[in-house]
Design a protein around this motif. Structure first.
Motif, PDB file in Angstrom:
ATOM      1  N   PRO A  59       3.015   3.165   8.112  1.00 23.56           N
ATOM      2  CA  PRO A  59       3.780   3.685   9.244  1.00 23.56           C
ATOM      3  C   PRO A  59       4.134   2.538  10.193  1.00 23.56           C
ATOM      4  CG  PRO A  59       1.456   4.073   9.603  1.00 23.56           C
ATOM      5  CD  PRO A  59       1.597   3.439   8.229  1.00 23.56           C
ATOM      6  N   PRO A  60       5.075   2.743  11.123  1.00 24.84           N
ATOM      7  CA  PRO A  60       5.448   1.683  12.068  1.00 24.84           C
ATOM      8  C   PRO A  60       4.248   1.105  12.830  1.00 24.84           C
ATOM      9  CG  PRO A  60       7.007   3.481  12.201  1.00 24.84           C
ATOM     10  CD  PRO A  60       5.895   3.936  11.286  1.00 24.84           C
ATOM     11  N   SER A  61       3.262   1.936  13.157  1.00 21.51           N
ATOM     12  CA  SER A  61       2.107   1.446  13.913  1.00 21.51           C
ATOM     13  C   SER A  61       1.238   0.473  13.113  1.00 21.51           C
ATOM     14  CB  SER A  61       1.251   2.620  14.394  1.00 21.51           C
ATOM     15  OG  SER A  61       0.802   3.390  13.286  1.00 21.51           O
ATOM     16  N   ALA A  62       1.485   0.361  11.818  1.00 23.68           N
ATOM     17  CA  ALA A  62       0.684  -0.527  10.968  1.00 23.68           C
ATOM     18  C   ALA A  62       1.431  -1.792  10.556  1.00 23.68           C
ATOM     19  CB  ALA A  62       0.236   0.228   9.727  1.00 23.68           C
ATOM     20  N   GLN A  63       2.670  -1.928  10.960  1.00 24.20           N
ATOM     21  CA  GLN A  63       3.481  -3.068  10.535  1.00 24.20           C
ATOM     22  C   GLN A  63       2.905  -4.409  10.996  1.00 24.20           C
ATOM     23  OE1 GLN A  63       6.106  -2.991   8.479  1.00 24.20           O
ATOM     24  NE2 GLN A  63       5.963  -0.780   8.306  1.00 24.20           N
ATOM     25  N   SER A  64       2.182  -4.439  12.109  1.00 23.49           N
ATOM     26  CA  SER A  64       1.704  -5.703  12.661  1.00 23.49           C
ATOM     27  C   SER A  64       0.452  -6.250  11.974  1.00 23.49           C
ATOM     28  CB  SER A  64       1.433  -5.542  14.160  1.00 23.49           C
ATOM     29  OG  SER A  64       0.396  -4.594  14.357  1.00 23.49           O
ATOM     30  N   PHE A  65      -0.132  -5.508  11.068  1.00 23.18           N
ATOM     31  CA  PHE A  65      -1.304  -6.001  10.349  1.00 23.18           C
ATOM     32  C   PHE A  65      -0.852  -7.004   9.296  1.00 23.18           C
ATOM     33  CE2 PHE A  65      -2.965  -2.177  12.169  1.00 23.18           C
ATOM     34  CZ  PHE A  65      -4.332  -2.394  12.311  1.00 23.18           C
ATOM     35  N   ALA A  66      -1.370  -8.213   9.358  1.00 23.44           N
ATOM     36  CA  ALA A  66      -0.981  -9.241   8.391  1.00 23.44           C
ATOM     37  C   ALA A  66      -1.496  -8.912   7.000  1.00 23.44           C
ATOM     38  CB  ALA A  66      -1.513 -10.599   8.839  1.00 23.44           C
ATOM     39  N   ARG A  67      -2.683  -8.349   6.928  1.00 20.31           N
ATOM     40  CA  ARG A  67      -3.285  -7.974   5.651  1.00 20.31           C
ATOM     41  C   ARG A  67      -3.393  -6.465   5.598  1.00 20.31           C
ATOM     42  NH1 ARG A  67      -3.368 -12.572   2.763  1.00 20.31           N
ATOM     43  NH2 ARG A  67      -4.459 -14.237   3.819  1.00 20.31           N
ATOM     44  N   ARG A  68      -2.672  -5.868   4.666  1.00 18.69           N
ATOM     45  CA  ARG A  68      -2.781  -4.419   4.504  1.00 18.69           C
ATOM     46  C   ARG A  68      -2.561  -4.062   3.042  1.00 18.69           C
ATOM     47  NH1 ARG A  68       2.085  -4.998   7.309  1.00 18.69           N
ATOM     48  NH2 ARG A  68       3.860  -4.265   6.116  1.00 18.69           N
ATOM     49  N   ILE A  69      -3.237  -3.014   2.656  1.00 17.12           N
ATOM     50  CA  ILE A  69      -3.143  -2.513   1.284  1.00 17.12           C
ATOM     51  C   ILE A  69      -2.874  -1.025   1.368  1.00 17.12           C
ATOM     52  CG2 ILE A  69      -4.392  -2.126  -0.878  1.00 17.12           C
ATOM     53  CD1 ILE A  69      -6.061  -4.633  -0.223  1.00 17.12           C
ATOM     54  N   GLU A  70      -1.897  -0.561   0.612  1.00 22.69           N
ATOM     55  CA  GLU A  70      -1.563   0.865   0.544  1.00 22.69           C
ATOM     56  C   GLU A  70      -2.023   1.423  -0.797  1.00 22.69           C
ATOM     57  OE1 GLU A  70       2.638   1.401   0.891  1.00 22.69           O
ATOM     58  OE2 GLU A  70       2.734   0.433   2.846  1.00 22.69           O
ATOM     59  N   LEU A  71      -2.792   2.482  -0.745  1.00 26.07           N
ATOM     60  CA  LEU A  71      -3.178   3.223  -1.950  1.00 26.07           C
ATOM     61  C   LEU A  71      -2.677   4.645  -1.726  1.00 26.07           C
ATOM     62  CD1 LEU A  71      -6.828   1.863  -2.396  1.00 26.07           C
ATOM     63  CD2 LEU A  71      -4.729   1.036  -3.478  1.00 26.07           C
ATOM     64  N   VAL A  72      -1.458   4.904  -2.152  1.00 26.41           N
ATOM     65  CA  VAL A  72      -0.760   6.122  -1.784  1.00 26.41           C
ATOM     66  C   VAL A  72      -1.215   7.358  -2.554  1.00 26.41           C
ATOM     67  CG1 VAL A  72       1.517   7.185  -1.536  1.00 26.41           C
ATOM     68  CG2 VAL A  72       1.224   4.777  -1.006  1.00 26.41           C
ATOM     69  N   SER A  73      -1.482   7.224  -3.847  1.00 24.67           N
ATOM     70  CA  SER A  73      -1.868   8.409  -4.626  1.00 24.67           C
ATOM     71  C   SER A  73      -3.360   8.353  -4.971  1.00 24.67           C
ATOM     72  CB  SER A  73      -1.052   8.509  -5.908  1.00 24.67           C
ATOM     73  OG  SER A  73      -1.599   7.671  -6.895  1.00 24.67           O
ATOM     74  N   PRO A  74      -4.030   9.506  -5.008  1.00 23.87           N
ATOM     75  CA  PRO A  74      -5.454   9.498  -5.358  1.00 23.87           C
ATOM     76  C   PRO A  74      -5.713   8.987  -6.769  1.00 23.87           C
ATOM     77  CG  PRO A  74      -4.665  11.760  -5.057  1.00 23.87           C
ATOM     78  CD  PRO A  74      -3.539  10.849  -4.706  1.00 23.87           C
ATOM     79  N   ASP A  75      -4.793   9.208  -7.685  1.00 29.26           N
ATOM     80  CA  ASP A  75      -4.972   8.729  -9.062  1.00 29.26           C
ATOM     81  C   ASP A  75      -5.040   7.204  -9.112  1.00 29.26           C
ATOM     82  OD1 ASP A  75      -4.935  11.341 -10.025  1.00 29.26           O
ATOM     83  OD2 ASP A  75      -2.754  11.317 -10.267  1.00 29.26           O
ATOM     84  N   PHE A  76      -4.286   6.544  -8.258  1.00 23.46           N
ATOM     85  CA  PHE A  76      -4.311   5.087  -8.192  1.00 23.46           C
ATOM     86  C   PHE A  76      -5.424   4.608  -7.269  1.00 23.46           C
ATOM     87  CE2 PHE A  76      -2.900   1.061  -6.291  1.00 23.46           C
ATOM     88  CZ  PHE A  76      -2.841   0.291  -7.436  1.00 23.46           C
ATOM     89  N   ALA A  77      -5.661   5.339  -6.187  1.00 18.43           N
ATOM     90  CA  ALA A  77      -6.617   4.907  -5.170  1.00 18.43           C
ATOM     91  C   ALA A  77      -8.064   4.933  -5.649  1.00 18.43           C
ATOM     92  CB  ALA A  77      -6.466   5.772  -3.918  1.00 18.43           C
TER      93      ALA A  77
END
Length: 135
Positions: A59-77
């Motif tokens: 989300p826009p509130s997370a754009q400023s994090f230099a290090r971030r990882i998205e795990l969008v689906s539970p099957d992948f997460a």
């Protein structure tokens, strides 16, 4: 004696293959906190903080994090959760923030793991509103 030793080895083997059955899970050495998405922009975060997003895209509130990882689906997460924690832990960050996944049945197991790997945001990081600051 032999039967007890065999049972002990079988139990150890089962736990090694299924770390989710262990009472304590991997927890990063970097301070790690769980937050709700709505909290993300409402507290003072350490300057060098990493972000692990579960169940949502950045989300826009997370754009400023230099290090971030998205795990969008539970099957992948599910299989990538601990690897993601390790990767963030190795970055030399001051803190790791993990956004809780949705409260749906497909995320239940990961929510349980998260509750063991991270703690709630400490009061020292939670910002007070202007009325509280003036007191």
């Amino acid at each position: 004696h032999t039967s007890q030793l065999t049972r002990s080895r079988a139990t150890s083997s089962l736990l090694a293959k299924s770390p989710g059955r262990l009472p304590v899970h991997y927890s990063p050495t970097t301070p790690t906190y769980r937050v709700d998405l709505e909290e993300l922009g409402t507290f003072r975060r350490p300057e060098r903080a990493g972000l692990l997003l579960l169940g949502i895209q950045t989300p826009p509130s997370a754009q400023s994090f230099a290090r971030r990882i998205e795990l969008v689906s539970p099957d992948f997460a599910e299989p990538a959760f601990y690897d993601s924690l390790h990767r963030l832990d190795e970055c030399g960050l001051d803190a790791i923030l993990i956004v809780f996944p949705p409260e749906t049945p497909r995320w239940t197991a990961l929510r349980d793991r998260l509750s063991r790997a991270a703690r709630p945001l400490p009061p020292s990081l939670i910002q007070k509103d202007d009325a509280d600051r003036s007191r």
